[in-house]
Design an enzyme around this catalytic site. Structure first.
Site, short mmCIF file in Angstrom:
data_model
loop_
_atom_site.label_atom_id
_atom_site.label_comp_id
_atom_site.label_asym_id
_atom_site.label_seq_id
_atom_site.Cartn_x
_atom_site.Cartn_y
_atom_site.Cartn_z
N ASP A 144 -7.13 -3.90 -5.21
CA ASP A 144 -6.79 -2.60 -4.61
C ASP A 144 -5.48 -2.03 -5.17
OD1 ASP A 144 -8.18 -4.53 -3.06
OD2 ASP A 144 -7.99 -3.37 -1.24
N ASP A 192 0.80 -1.23 0.00
CA ASP A 192 0.00 0.00 0.00
C ASP A 192 0.84 1.28 0.00
OD1 ASP A 192 -2.56 -1.01 -0.31
OD2 ASP A 192 -2.66 -1.60 1.80
N1 GLY Z 1 -7.16 -1.53 0.54
C1 GLY Z 1 -7.83 -2.06 1.67
C2 GLY Z 1 -9.27 -1.73 1.72
O1 GLY Z 1 -9.82 -1.19 0.77
O2 GLY Z 1 -9.87 -2.01 2.75
#
Ligand code: GLY
Length: 395
Positions: free
Chosen positions: A172, A112
Site C-alpha cells: 500500500d 498513511d
Molecule cells: N491501506 C489499507 C487498505 O487498503 O485497506
C-alpha cells in the site's frame, strides 16, 4: 531491476475492441457522484466518514482515521468538476482540520500520510495555492520520513518504530511515497526523494513476487535489515494475491514513474497488471482476493477495481504506441469502469450513503465486508475525472 513473469493477457482481443465510455456516460456518472457528495456534505458537515459503511451508511467520525483524506479528495474532485465554491469552502475547512491534525500529531503514527495529505492538502495547494495546505503536507512528509529504516531501506508501515515485530513494509505504501516526491519538488530538499525512491526500490524487490503478484506485507530482519518473509494481513492467505494490494501496485508504479521518469519499471507494471486482468471474473470486477473466481461464493472488492482503473489510466500517459499492450490496458480500464458504473453504483442517494457498493475493507476482521468504503468512492470518481478531462493528479 527486479525481473518478474509477464503473463499474456487472456482477454486481449476483447479489451482491444472495448468501446470507450461516451461523454454522456461519463457525465451522467460524475453527476451521480456529485449528487451523493452534496448529500454527504450536509450529513458530515465538518466531520468525516468512517472508512467503510455499516449497513450502507457511513458512521460520522473525527479526523482520526487513515482514510479521512479520501473524503476531502472527493470534495476537491467535485469542485473541479462543478466549479461550485461550496465544495471548495468545505474542502478548505477540512484543510484546517488536517493542519491541526499534523500540528498536534493526532493519530499519525503510521505510514498513511500520503493517503491523508496528498488528497486533502497537496490538492488544496495545487488547486487554490493554499499556503496552509502546502505547510500541512510538508509537515506530513516530515512525519512520514520518521518511519524510515536506514538499514532495511524501507518505511515502516505500522506499530511503534522501535518494535521488532513491526519491522515490515506493505505494498500500500507505494501510494504514500508520492507525497515525498512532491515535498522534494516544493522544498528542494532531496532527502524526501531519496527515501521515496529507495523505499520504492525495496518494495519492487521484495513485496512483488516473481510471478508479478504481490505479498500484502513484507518483513525484514531487524538485526541485519536483510529480506525475511512475506505475509498477509488483509489478503486471504500469505501466498495469495489480495486484490487491493495488487491494485495499489498497479497504481503506485506509474505514480512513481511520473515523478522519477524512470521507465525501467514498466515491466513490473505490465507483470502486475496482466496478473490482475487475468484473474477477473466475467463482469470484470475482482473478488477481494485474486485467488477467487466466478465459482466462489465470495464478495467483490469494487474499490480495488477502481484503483486499478486509475493506475491503468495514469500509465496510459506514460506508454508510447510502441507498447503493444497500451490499447489493451485502455480497453480494460474502460470495461472495468463501465461495469462499475452499470452494476456497482448505489442507486439510493441518501445522506451518508456510499457512491460505490460491494467493497471489502478487511475480510478477516469482518470490517466493511460487502459495504461501501470512502476510498472506493474516491477512486471511482477520480477514474471518471480522468476520462472526463486531462486531469492533473493530486498525488
Ligand atoms: N491501506 C489499507 C487498505 O487498503 O485497506
Amino acid at each position: 531491476m527486479k525481473k518478474v513473469n509477464i503473463e499474456s493477457i487472456k482477454l486481449a482481443q476483447q479489451f482491444c475492441v472495448t468501446p470507450p465510455l461516451s461523454e454522456a456516460e461519463i457525465k451522467k456518472a460524475l453527476d451521480g457522484c456529485v449528487a451523493q457528495v452534496r448529500k454527504n456534505m450536509a450529513y458530515f458537515q465538518e466531520r468525516f466518514p468512517y472508512s467503510a459503511t455499516k449497513d450502507l451508511k457511513y458512521p460520522i467520525i473525527d479526523n482520526i482515521e487513515w482514510t479521512d483524506g479520501f473524503w476531502t479528495g472527493l470534495l476537491w474532485l467535485s469542485y473541479e468538476y462543478t466549479k461550485d465554491e461550496a465544495f471548495k469552502e468545505l474542502a478548505l475547512r477540512n484543510v484546517d482540520s488536517f493542519y491541526h491534525r499534523v500540528e498536534h500529531q493526532i493519530e499519525l503514527d503510521h505510514h498513511d500520510l500520503g493517503f491523508l495529505y496528498s488528497l486533502s492538502c497537496v490538492s488544496a495547494y495545487r488547486l487554490t495555492g493554499s499556503e496552509k495546505g502546502k505547510q500541512a503536507a510538508l509537515m506530513a512528509a516530515d512525519k512520514l520520513i520518521t518511519r524510515w529504516h536506514e538499514k532495511g531501506e524501507f518505511l515502516q508501515a505500522w506499530g511503534p518504530f522501535d518494535s521488532k515485530e513491526h519491522y515490515r513494509f506493505i505494498i500500500d505504501c507505494m501510494m504514500n511515497i508520492p507525497l515525498l516526491y512532491w515535498a522534494s519538488e516544493i522544498s528542494g530538499d532531496m532527502r524526501y526523494r531519496d527515501i521515496a525512491s529507495k523505499h520504492f526500490h525495496t518494495s519492487c524487490q521484495y513485496v512483488i513476487r516473481e510471478d508479478a503478484s504481490a505479498f500484502h506485507t513484507f518483513y525484514m530482519d531487524p538485526e541485519t535489515g536483510a529480506p525475511d518473509h512475506g505475509a498477509t494481513r488483509q489478503g486471504y492467505r500469505d501466498d495469495s494475491a489480495w486484490a487491493r494490494g495488487q491494485a495499489w501496485g498497479i497504481y503506485g508504479i506509474p505514480l512513481n514513474i511520473r515523478y522519477t521518469k524512470d521507465m525501467e519499471n514498466i515491466d513490473l507494471y505490465r507483470g502486475m497488471t496482466n496478473y490482475f486482468l487475468n484473474r477477473l471474473p466475467k463482469d470484470h470486477i475482482c473478488f477481494w482476493d485474486l485467488i477467487f473466481n466466478d465459482q466462489d461464493d465470495q464478495p467483490r472488492d469494487s474499490s480495488a477495481a477502481a484503483i486499478a482503473v486509475c493506475g491503468m489510466l495514469e500509465m496510459d500517459h506514460l506508454l508510447t504506441d510502441a507498447c503493444e499492450e497500451k490499447k489493451i490496458y485502455k480497453g480494460a480500464a474502460q470495461a472495468i469502469l463501465r461495469s462499475l458504473i452499470q452494476n456497482y453504483t448505489n442507486p439510493h442517494k441518501e445522506e451518508g450513503s456510499p457512491i460505490l457498493l460491494h467493497g471489502v475493507y478487511s475480510w478477516h476482521s469482518g470490517k466493511g465486508v460487502d459495504e461501501g468504503n470512502i476510498w472506493g468512492d474516491y477512486f471511482y470518481m477520480e477514474a471518471l475525472m480522468r476520462c472526463f478531462k486531462q486531469w492533473e493528479p493530486y498525488w
